[in-house]
Motif scaffolding. Structure first.
Motif, PDB file in Angstrom:
ATOM      1  N   SER A 614      -8.585 -42.252 126.104  1.00 44.58           N
ATOM      2  CA  SER A 614      -7.316 -42.103 125.728  1.00 44.58           C
ATOM      3  C   SER A 614      -7.298 -42.008 124.158  1.00 44.58           C
ATOM      4  O   SER A 614      -7.756 -42.800 123.209  1.00 44.58           O
ATOM      5  CB  SER A 614      -6.298 -43.414 125.741  1.00 44.58           C
ATOM      6  OG  SER A 614      -5.053 -43.193 125.188  1.00 44.58           O
ATOM      7  N   TYR A 615      -7.301 -40.770 123.754  1.00 48.43           N
ATOM      8  CA  TYR A 615      -7.484 -40.436 122.163  1.00 48.43           C
ATOM      9  C   TYR A 615      -6.811 -41.232 121.207  1.00 48.43           C
ATOM     10  O   TYR A 615      -7.258 -41.715 120.236  1.00 48.43           O
ATOM     11  CB  TYR A 615      -7.268 -38.876 122.309  1.00 48.43           C
ATOM     12  CG  TYR A 615      -7.825 -38.409 120.638  1.00 48.43           C
ATOM     13  CD1 TYR A 615      -9.108 -37.978 120.757  1.00 48.43           C
ATOM     14  CD2 TYR A 615      -6.832 -38.227 119.714  1.00 48.43           C
ATOM     15  CE1 TYR A 615      -9.624 -37.650 119.121  1.00 48.43           C
ATOM     16  CE2 TYR A 615      -7.423 -37.738 118.384  1.00 48.43           C
ATOM     17  CZ  TYR A 615      -8.564 -37.656 118.254  1.00 48.43           C
ATOM     18  OH  TYR A 615      -8.944 -37.015 116.870  1.00 48.43           O
ATOM     19  N   TYR A 616      -5.477 -41.332 121.250  1.00 50.97           N
ATOM     20  CA  TYR A 616      -4.554 -41.624 120.645  1.00 50.97           C
ATOM     21  C   TYR A 616      -4.188 -43.284 120.561  1.00 50.97           C
ATOM     22  O   TYR A 616      -4.133 -44.055 119.756  1.00 50.97           O
ATOM     23  CB  TYR A 616      -3.203 -41.100 120.402  1.00 50.97           C
ATOM     24  CG  TYR A 616      -3.207 -39.844 119.847  1.00 50.97           C
ATOM     25  CD1 TYR A 616      -3.801 -39.505 118.586  1.00 50.97           C
ATOM     26  CD2 TYR A 616      -2.625 -38.471 120.710  1.00 50.97           C
ATOM     27  CE1 TYR A 616      -3.805 -38.033 117.838  1.00 50.97           C
ATOM     28  CE2 TYR A 616      -2.659 -37.339 120.131  1.00 50.97           C
ATOM     29  CZ  TYR A 616      -2.971 -37.047 118.860  1.00 50.97           C
ATOM     30  OH  TYR A 616      -3.061 -36.087 118.355  1.00 50.97           O
ATOM     31  N   SER A 617      -4.698 -43.909 121.819  1.00 52.22           N
ATOM     32  CA  SER A 617      -4.577 -45.385 122.097  1.00 52.22           C
ATOM     33  C   SER A 617      -5.912 -45.965 121.692  1.00 52.22           C
ATOM     34  O   SER A 617      -6.072 -47.149 121.479  1.00 52.22           O
ATOM     35  CB  SER A 617      -4.388 -45.416 123.419  1.00 52.22           C
ATOM     36  OG  SER A 617      -2.930 -45.046 123.796  1.00 52.22           O
ATOM     37  N   LYS A 618      -7.036 -44.971 121.331  1.00 47.00           N
ATOM     38  CA  LYS A 618      -8.313 -45.510 121.105  1.00 47.00           C
ATOM     39  C   LYS A 618      -8.851 -46.367 122.058  1.00 47.00           C
ATOM     40  O   LYS A 618      -9.297 -47.514 121.849  1.00 47.00           O
ATOM     41  CB  LYS A 618      -8.396 -46.412 119.706  1.00 47.00           C
ATOM     42  CG  LYS A 618      -8.026 -45.299 118.443  1.00 47.00           C
ATOM     43  CD  LYS A 618      -7.953 -45.844 117.145  1.00 47.00           C
ATOM     44  CE  LYS A 618      -7.710 -44.732 115.811  1.00 47.00           C
ATOM     45  NZ  LYS A 618      -7.752 -45.603 114.606  1.00 47.00           N
ATOM     46  N   ASP A 619      -8.632 -46.042 123.334  1.00 41.10           N
ATOM     47  CA  ASP A 619      -8.859 -46.888 124.344  1.00 41.10           C
ATOM     48  C   ASP A 619      -9.665 -46.229 125.649  1.00 41.10           C
ATOM     49  O   ASP A 619      -9.635 -44.983 125.546  1.00 41.10           O
ATOM     50  CB  ASP A 619      -7.681 -47.591 124.950  1.00 41.10           C
ATOM     51  CG  ASP A 619      -7.871 -49.073 125.623  1.00 41.10           C
ATOM     52  OD1 ASP A 619      -8.954 -49.148 125.963  1.00 41.10           O
ATOM     53  OD2 ASP A 619      -6.724 -49.683 125.691  1.00 41.10           O
ATOM     54  N   VAL A 620     -10.091 -46.884 126.536  1.00 43.85           N
ATOM     55  CA  VAL A 620     -10.547 -46.272 127.793  1.00 43.85           C
ATOM     56  C   VAL A 620     -10.041 -46.955 128.891  1.00 43.85           C
ATOM     57  O   VAL A 620      -9.772 -48.143 129.051  1.00 43.85           O
ATOM     58  CB  VAL A 620     -11.931 -46.434 127.865  1.00 43.85           C
ATOM     59  CG1 VAL A 620     -12.364 -45.877 129.059  1.00 43.85           C
ATOM     60  CG2 VAL A 620     -12.821 -45.703 126.663  1.00 43.85           C
ATOM     61  N   PHE A 621      -9.205 -45.922 129.755  1.00 41.97           N
ATOM     62  CA  PHE A 621      -8.287 -46.663 131.002  1.00 41.97           C
ATOM     63  C   PHE A 621      -9.030 -46.703 132.130  1.00 41.97           C
ATOM     64  O   PHE A 621      -9.708 -45.443 132.609  1.00 41.97           O
ATOM     65  CB  PHE A 621      -6.977 -46.137 130.910  1.00 41.97           C
ATOM     66  CG  PHE A 621      -6.171 -46.417 129.748  1.00 41.97           C
ATOM     67  CD1 PHE A 621      -6.010 -47.554 129.515  1.00 41.97           C
ATOM     68  CD2 PHE A 621      -5.759 -45.226 128.979  1.00 41.97           C
ATOM     69  CE1 PHE A 621      -5.042 -47.776 128.335  1.00 41.97           C
ATOM     70  CE2 PHE A 621      -4.824 -45.584 127.839  1.00 41.97           C
ATOM     71  CZ  PHE A 621      -4.623 -47.012 127.632  1.00 41.97           C
TER      72      PHE A 621
END
Length: 667
Positions: A614-621
């Motif tokens: 997730s580019y804008y959440s700076k996360d990996v789901f």
């Protein structure tokens, strides 16, 4: 005079004669000639005339003669009002619409309905009707059902504490197993260190005593014995105390259950290599592994060499140079040779290569960037002209492997080596490999001097430093930020395949390539030679949900299910992930959720779930097929992730993006 009793249901008068109620309210007494069922009133002949004339009253049912009831019917409350016309009373029942009606309702909507009945007749017949019997039985059935449900709920209520306690005990037992295992392992490690430290303290006391008493004989004997035993202790500690980590665990929500206890992912390592003397941002030109947990680094931007212990995260040795270090070559014995950027010098670190301040300088009459060592001989690719020479450990010329690499050409007469700035070596046979950033090539030079072009491809995009893996493949840095792995030692297998469209992603299944194109947004299949086999979907933009909402516009990342060949595409502009099945080409929207927040690259885990950046959440789901979306890392990254890969056997997750580092997570 007639009088009305308090109930209003029975009207009495002298000689038991009935009187007209509207007239009686006006103080007049007239004989009754009819009874209006809707108005529920006794009427004289004048009032009956009014009923026949007024449009609002024409539909009323009037009883005359012997049908006039002696006692008013009381089959429904006088106060019942029409739900549509609140000022009107209910007078009729429409069987066609199953609706209670007032006079206004009848005039406006039920004049032609079949089965329009006076409300009194309807009420009288209702208790004997089939509908009533059916509805009554349904109510009794509901009563019985809900009584059983209530009793079941009461039993469950009584068992809440029992189930709660049993569940908590089972859950706690599993947690206790993890806790006990961690405690036992760490206690053993602590005990080992305590024993070692106790022994070290005793040795130091012995040494101190011998030194103070000037017992040189005993001191020498002690030191020789301690040196041997200390080496054995170090090996034992390395073996017994390496894994001092604990099982990290936490709770995560799950649509299919209350909570799940999971092993929490964590960042394995991120080493800070900046030294207090460094004035600039570090630029790592090369990294070499001298031995386990000991890495040798050339910092080109700060003109320095660094040696790090990755176990202790400590700087073992540091040296500042008057020139820029570039590439490192390490021998099987642990010696190291460092090439200096654009200078005719090589730094030679002798055994043991742990002190970076101790080295000798080998001067060469040439400008070069790289160096490799094979059987005590240094191979040096030089510039101006591009040639390869061999020198001994003192820099004395042994031979010229190739006097001018720029003359090497393909069958079409194309040059492929003019600027050999980076090299690596096959330790098995001594072959040297050169990358040329200007010709986008990798070339092999064998020990007998034969030159062979391995690959020449614009895909390499100015290749820089590279190294060889244990399977003989190469890992090659590209100046655009990519790292390529060759599939085998023979990189001539790389080919450029032209496709009809601007290609963003490709997946291979059963020797067929699935290519996702832009302009137009289509999915095609090509064979190994680039020949188009078929068009899977001619325009994915036309795919919509049941509500007509578009869910694919910019398909730039993909992954594949290796079991069935289904291709999965993420669309960052529509916050969606879509499946394109291999067998029937059916396009299915898996999820469209703002929680994805600009999805980028994806990979598939062994359980069929999809890991997506997730580019804008700076996360990996982690996205499951039931649309359950959960983060797989404990907190957001400090950069925007774009690429993700999973080592399935070890469960190590590699995440990269707009960052100078690749973050490695244990999930």
């Amino acid at each position: 005079m007639a009088t009305a009793d308090s109930s209003g249901d029975i009207l009495s008068q002298k000689d038991d004669e009935l009187c007209c109620e509207p007239c009686l309210n006006d103080g007049q007494s007239r004989n009754v000639e009819g009874f209006c069922m809707e108005c529920n009133e006794y009427l004289c002949h004048l009032c009956l005339d009014v009923h026949r004339k007024l449009r609002m009253l024409k539909t009323h049912h009037v009883k005359r003669g012997e049908d006039i009831p002696v006692q008013k019917p009381n089959q429904y409350p006088e106060e019942i009002s029409c739900s549509f016309h609140t000022d009107e009373k209910i007078t009729s029942y429409c069987q066609s619409h199953q609706q209670l009606c007032c006079d206004q309702c009848v005039i406006l909507g039920h004049k032609v309905c079949i089965g329009l009945k006076h409300i009194g007749d309807f009420f009288k017949e209702f208790s004997e009707s089939k509908d009533f019997q059916t509805d009554f039985e349904n109510l009794k059935s509901l009563q019985s059902t809900y009584t059983g449900k209530m009793n079941e709920a009461k039993r469950s209520l009584e068992e809440v504490d029992l189930y709660y306690n049993n569940t908590m005990e089972t859950f706690k037992a599993e947690l206790d197993k993890i806790k006990i295992a961690d405690i036992e392992k760490l206690r053993a490690i602590v005990t080992s260190y305590e024993c070692v430290l106790c022994q070290l303290t005793a040795w130091l006391q012995e040494i101190d005593t011998c030194s103070k008493n000037k017992q040189n004989r005993e001191l020498a004997i002690h030191m020789l014995r301690i040196k041997r035993e200390a080496a054995a202790i170090k090996d034992n500690v390395q073996m017994l105390c390496t894994d001092d980590s604990i099982v990290r665990y936490g709770f995560t929500t799950d649509k299919t259950s209350l909570l799940r206890l999971v092993k929490a992912p964590y960042l394995v390592k991120a080493i800070d290599i900046k030294h207090k003397s460094d004035e600039k941002t570090c630029t790592i030109a090369d990294i070499a592994l001298l031995r386990e947990n000991l890495i040798f680094i050339t910092d080109n931007n700060n003109s320095s060499l660094k040696l790090f212990d990755t176990d202790l995260d400590t700087l073992v040795s540091y040296v500042k140079l008057p020139y820029e270090p570039w590439q490192i070559s390490v021998t099987g014995k642990g010696e190291a040779y460092v090439a200096l950027y654009g200078l005719p010098k090589i730094l030679h670190f002798k055994l043991p290569a742990t002190d970076l301040t101790t080295f000798s300088v080998i001067n060469l009459d040439a400008k070069f960037y790289a160096v490799e060592c094979f059987i005590k001989t240094l191979k040096v690719p030089c510039l101006s002209p591009a040639r390869i020479i061999e020198v001994d450990g003192n820099g004395k010329l042994v031979g010229v492997v190739n006097s001018d690499l720029s003359k090497e050409a393909t069958e079409k007469g194309e040059q492929f080596v003019i600027n050999p700035c980076w090299s690596t070596q096959d330790p098995a046979n001594g072959s040297m490999y050169l990358s040329c950033d200007r010709k986008n090539s990798i070339t092999e030079i064998t020990t007998d001097g034969k030159v062979k072009l391995i690959v020449k491809s614009d895909k390499l995009d100015s290749p820089q430093g590279f190294c060889m893996d244990t399977d003989g493949s190469f890992l090659v840095c590209s100046i655009n930020g990519d790292v390529f792995r060759s599939p085998a030692t023979d990189l001539t297998m790389f080919r450029e395949i032209e496709v009809d469209g601007k290609c963003y992603t490709v997946e291979c299944f059963n020797k067929t390539l699935k290519v996702q194109c832009m302009s137009p947004i289509k999915t095609i299949e090509v064979d190994g030679d680039g020949k188009q086999v078929r068009v899977i979907n001619n325009d994915l933009r036309k795919e919509t949900t049941g509500n007509g909402v578009q869910f694919i516009l910019t398909p730039q990342w993909s992954t594949q299910d290796p079991a069935n060949g289904s291709m999965y595409i993420s669309c960052n502009s529509k916050q969606s992930i879509t499946e394109i099945k291999s067998n029937d080409n059916v396009v299915t929207l898996l999820v469209k959720s703002d929680k994805l927040n600009c999805p980028h690259d994806m990979c598939m885990d062994i359980d069929g779930s999809i890991l997506v950046c997730s580019y804008y959440s700076k996360d990996v789901f982690r996205m499951k097929k039931n649309e359950d979306i959960q983060s797989v890392i404990q907190k957001p990254l400090d950069f925007n992730p774009q690429a993700v890969a999973l080592d399935k056997p070890t469960k190590k997750l590699y995440v990269g993006g707009q960052s100078d580092k690749i973050h490695v997570f244990q999930i």
